[in-house]
Design a protein around this motif. Structure first.
Motif, mmCIF file in Angstrom:
data_model
loop_
_atom_site.group_PDB
_atom_site.id
_atom_site.type_symbol
_atom_site.label_atom_id
_atom_site.label_comp_id
_atom_site.label_asym_id
_atom_site.label_seq_id
_atom_site.Cartn_x
_atom_site.Cartn_y
_atom_site.Cartn_z
ATOM 1 N N ARG A 131 0.821 -1.208 0.000
ATOM 2 C CA ARG A 131 0.000 0.000 0.000
ATOM 3 C C ARG A 131 0.859 1.265 0.000
ATOM 4 O O ARG A 131 0.494 2.275 -0.609
ATOM 5 C CB ARG A 131 -0.935 -0.004 1.207
ATOM 6 N N PHE A 132 2.027 1.222 0.667
ATOM 7 C CA PHE A 132 2.908 2.391 0.720
ATOM 8 C C PHE A 132 4.073 2.297 -0.271
ATOM 9 O O PHE A 132 4.985 3.121 -0.234
ATOM 10 C CB PHE A 132 3.441 2.588 2.132
ATOM 11 N N SER A 133 4.077 1.279 -1.124
ATOM 12 C CA SER A 133 5.082 1.143 -2.194
ATOM 13 C C SER A 133 6.515 1.155 -1.668
ATOM 14 O O SER A 133 7.397 1.814 -2.230
ATOM 15 C CB SER A 133 4.910 2.264 -3.233
ATOM 16 N N CYS A 134 6.768 0.416 -0.591
ATOM 17 C CA CYS A 134 8.106 0.415 -0.005
ATOM 18 C C CYS A 134 8.407 -0.922 0.655
ATOM 19 O O CYS A 134 7.508 -1.735 0.892
ATOM 20 C CB CYS A 134 8.256 1.548 1.013
ATOM 21 N N LEU A 135 9.680 -1.142 0.955
ATOM 22 C CA LEU A 135 10.090 -2.228 1.829
ATOM 23 C C LEU A 135 10.172 -1.686 3.249
ATOM 24 O O LEU A 135 10.690 -0.592 3.483
ATOM 25 C CB LEU A 135 11.455 -2.782 1.421
ATOM 26 N N SER A 136 9.666 -2.474 4.191
ATOM 27 C CA SER A 136 9.602 -2.028 5.581
ATOM 28 C C SER A 136 10.175 -3.082 6.505
ATOM 29 O O SER A 136 10.202 -4.269 6.175
ATOM 30 C CB SER A 136 8.141 -1.768 5.989
ATOM 31 N N LEU A 137 10.617 -2.626 7.663
ATOM 32 C CA LEU A 137 10.914 -3.519 8.771
ATOM 33 C C LEU A 137 9.731 -3.500 9.735
ATOM 34 O O LEU A 137 9.167 -2.439 10.014
ATOM 35 C CB LEU A 137 12.181 -3.096 9.496
ATOM 36 N N ILE A 138 9.366 -4.672 10.226
ATOM 37 C CA ILE A 138 8.286 -4.787 11.210
ATOM 38 C C ILE A 138 8.911 -4.677 12.597
ATOM 39 O O ILE A 138 9.740 -5.507 12.982
ATOM 40 C CB ILE A 138 7.539 -6.116 11.052
ATOM 41 N N THR A 139 8.535 -3.632 13.334
ATOM 42 C CA THR A 139 9.097 -3.402 14.665
ATOM 43 C C THR A 139 7.982 -3.020 15.625
ATOM 44 O O THR A 139 6.839 -2.793 15.224
ATOM 45 C CB THR A 139 10.138 -2.260 14.639
ATOM 46 N N ASP A 140 8.333 -2.902 16.906
ATOM 47 C CA ASP A 140 7.348 -2.467 17.896
ATOM 48 C C ASP A 140 7.406 -0.960 18.135
ATOM 49 O O ASP A 140 6.718 -0.435 19.011
ATOM 50 C CB ASP A 140 7.530 -3.224 19.217
ATOM 51 N N GLU A 141 8.193 -0.243 17.322
ATOM 52 C CA GLU A 141 8.285 1.210 17.471
ATOM 53 C C GLU A 141 7.200 1.944 16.691
ATOM 54 O O GLU A 141 6.672 2.964 17.136
ATOM 55 C CB GLU A 141 9.649 1.704 16.973
ATOM 56 N N TYR A 142 6.899 1.437 15.498
ATOM 57 C CA TYR A 142 5.964 2.108 14.597
ATOM 58 C C TYR A 142 5.035 1.069 13.964
ATOM 59 O O TYR A 142 5.208 -0.139 14.147
ATOM 60 C CB TYR A 142 6.721 2.831 13.474
ATOM 61 N N SER A 143 4.058 1.554 13.213
ATOM 62 C CA SER A 143 3.257 0.619 12.415
ATOM 63 C C SER A 143 4.158 -0.136 11.456
ATOM 64 O O SER A 143 3.991 -1.335 11.229
ATOM 65 C CB SER A 143 2.181 1.377 11.632
ATOM 66 N N PHE A 144 5.121 0.545 10.869
ATOM 67 C CA PHE A 144 6.173 -0.068 10.063
ATOM 68 C C PHE A 144 7.297 0.949 9.934
ATOM 69 O O PHE A 144 7.084 2.158 10.111
ATOM 70 C CB PHE A 144 5.668 -0.496 8.677
ATOM 71 N N GLY A 166 6.877 -8.652 -4.468
ATOM 72 C CA GLY A 166 7.772 -9.779 -4.240
ATOM 73 C C GLY A 166 9.136 -9.367 -3.733
ATOM 74 O O GLY A 166 9.628 -8.272 -4.028
ATOM 75 N N LEU A 167 9.788 -10.255 -2.976
ATOM 76 C CA LEU A 167 11.068 -9.955 -2.344
ATOM 77 C C LEU A 167 11.984 -11.168 -2.397
ATOM 78 O O LEU A 167 11.601 -12.265 -1.976
ATOM 79 C CB LEU A 167 10.845 -9.541 -0.885
ATOM 80 N N ALA A 168 13.211 -10.956 -2.907
ATOM 81 C CA ALA A 168 14.265 -11.976 -2.870
ATOM 82 C C ALA A 168 15.376 -11.472 -1.953
ATOM 83 O O ALA A 168 15.840 -10.334 -2.093
ATOM 84 C CB ALA A 168 14.817 -12.242 -4.264
ATOM 85 N N MET A 169 15.789 -12.311 -1.017
ATOM 86 C CA MET A 169 16.838 -11.950 -0.063
ATOM 87 C C MET A 169 18.166 -12.570 -0.486
ATOM 88 O O MET A 169 18.218 -13.632 -1.112
ATOM 89 C CB MET A 169 16.473 -12.447 1.328
ATOM 90 N N GLU A 170 19.257 -11.884 -0.110
ATOM 91 C CA GLU A 170 20.600 -12.417 -0.343
ATOM 92 C C GLU A 170 21.501 -11.952 0.789
ATOM 93 O O GLU A 170 21.587 -10.754 1.062
ATOM 94 C CB GLU A 170 21.135 -11.949 -1.693
ATOM 95 N N ASN A 171 22.144 -12.903 1.458
ATOM 96 C CA ASN A 171 23.049 -12.585 2.570
ATOM 97 C C ASN A 171 22.363 -11.736 3.632
ATOM 98 O O ASN A 171 22.941 -10.786 4.174
ATOM 99 C CB ASN A 171 24.303 -11.879 2.054
ATOM 100 N N GLY A 172 21.117 -12.074 3.924
ATOM 101 C CA GLY A 172 20.397 -11.409 5.008
ATOM 102 C C GLY A 172 19.844 -10.052 4.678
ATOM 103 O O GLY A 172 19.345 -9.351 5.571
ATOM 104 N N ARG A 173 19.903 -9.649 3.392
ATOM 105 C CA ARG A 173 19.424 -8.333 2.985
ATOM 106 C C ARG A 173 18.524 -8.453 1.751
ATOM 107 O O ARG A 173 18.686 -9.360 0.942
ATOM 108 C CB ARG A 173 20.612 -7.429 2.622
ATOM 109 N N PRO A 174 17.576 -7.511 1.568
ATOM 110 C CA PRO A 174 16.780 -7.505 0.339
ATOM 111 C C PRO A 174 17.672 -7.296 -0.878
ATOM 112 O O PRO A 174 18.554 -6.420 -0.875
ATOM 113 C CB PRO A 174 15.835 -6.313 0.536
ATOM 114 N N ALA A 175 17.457 -8.108 -1.912
ATOM 115 C CA ALA A 175 18.289 -8.038 -3.110
ATOM 116 C C ALA A 175 17.491 -7.648 -4.351
ATOM 117 O O ALA A 175 17.926 -6.815 -5.140
ATOM 118 C CB ALA A 175 18.992 -9.372 -3.348
#
Length: 376
Positions: A131-144, A166-175
């Motif tokens: 909905r916000f056209s972004c990659l986000s981290l899910i945390t307890d600080e914010y909605s995202f 869709g999301l492909a990860m590589e070495n623990g990071r979004p690629a």
């Protein structure tokens, strides 16, 4: 392989002859999400055949799995479940039936941001915030916590501008990511949805491949970059330097959800149920019957090896994950009662009430037995 039953039982699955043996040989089970049916489904196996356990979630979409955690994106929350083998031993409903139980651990109230793919990474839980056209981290600080957006997206607004999914990860990071169109206006991706899809490199913010048909589920598997060209029913391999694509296999369904184990690729198939969103796809011109379920591809040969098709109830699959070293996984519905009945500490686990399991009002224990027989 199809059933001849004109009135199949709810959640009836029809596996190809070798599907059960393949899961046994790979020593795994699979987890499926279907937002249309509102279920997360565990498909496992015993010596007698396949089993499935659907559990109710509110519009489940993307899932993320690591060794002991399962995250599920729902309509307005991200739910995290933990795996416990100890709790399965004396589970009230079926003692000793499951080799492990996924039980509720945490809920993140992110709001209705239409999360699609998710993945655990070095910085935590990554989510594709459509909905916000972004990659986000899910945390307890914010909605995202917004972390990245395509270079053509100028504002973080709840407008689903490019349908990032869709999301492909590589070495623990979004690629790599997929999206349905290059647009900086609200739902502008719909204008050329059948051939406007993109695969983008996150680190460079460059388009790797354009002209895709509603792409989903990019994955990096043994150095190979794969993507579901969903509108054509193809799994493609992409040269990450040139962007050139090569078809691995064409399948009878709209493709979403992709995971691998032991040289096999498990891909989710859906019917084109929602014509407003998915109408006008090249798949419609093939004349073939579209299926919902899972296809298994041999990555060395590109051959379709096994299938698992739903005959009833489920018309779409969003995500597919392999659960390695699991035979028959159990899962508790995410309700206040379920969250309170299991107690887990680092070296032990307990049931709060040794009596009958306390489920939410109106909820019933949904164990649909062997796949060949539907439910009981």
């Amino acid at each position: 392989m199809r059933s001849n039953d004109p009135n199949p039982q709810p959640f009836t699955l029809v596996p190809s002859p070798g599907f059960h043996n393949l899961l046994q040989s790979l020593d795994c089970a699979i987890a499926l999400s279907t937002y249309e049916a509102g279920k997360v489904i565990m498909v496992g196996h015993t010596m007698q055949g396949l089993t499935q356990l659907p559990r109710t979630f509110n519009k489940p979409m993307g899932m993320a799995v690591d060794e002991n955690r399962l995250a599920v994106a729902t309509r307005d929350q991200v739910l995290v479940l933990g795996k416990s083998a100890r709790l399965a031993v004396d589970y009230h409903q079926s003692p000793g039936k499951y080799d492990a139980l996924w039980v509720p651990r945490a809920a993140y109230f992110c709001g209705e941001v239409d999360i699609h793919d998710m993945a655990w990474g070095d910085e935590g839980l990554w989510a594709v915030n459509t909905r916000f056209s972004c990659l986000s981290l899910i945390t307890d600080e914010y909605s995202f916590k917004p972390m990245w957006q395509p270079s053509f997206i100028t504002d973080l607004l709840p407008e689903d501008r490019c349908h990032l999914n869709g999301l492909a990860m590589e070495n623990g990071r979004p690629a790599f990511v997929t999206m349905l169109g290059e647009s900086n206006t609200e739902k502008g991706w719909r204008a050329e949805k059948s051939q406007g899809g993109l695969l983008m490199d996150v680190s460079s913010n460059a388009v790797v491949t354009a002209g895709l048909s509603m792409p989903h589920s990019p994955r990096l598997i043994d150095g190979r970059l794969l993507v579901c060209n969903s509108g054509t029913g193809e799994v493609l391999e992409v040269d990450r330097k040139t962007g050139q694509t090569e078809q691995i296999v064409a399948l009878p369904g709209f493709l979403r959800g992709c995971t691998s184990v032991g040289g096999y690729l498990f891909v989710g198939l859906s019917q084109l149920r929602d014509k407003r969103s998915f109408g006008g796809m090249p798949l419609e011109d093939t004349g073939q019957k579209l299926e919902s379920g899972v296809a298994v591809i041999n990555l060395a040969t590109g051959n379709l090896e096994e299938t698992l098709y739903y005959q009833s109830t489920v018309q779409e699959i969003y995500d597919v994950h392999v659960l390695e070293t699991m035979r028959q996984p159990g899962i508790l519905a995410f309700s206040p009662a379920a969250a309170g009945e299991s107690l887990v500490i680092p070296d032990n686990a307990f049931w709060a009430d040794k009596g009958p399991a306390q489920h939410a009002p109106g909820e019933r224990f949904e164990d649909y037995g062997t796949a060949e027989k539907g439910w009981h």
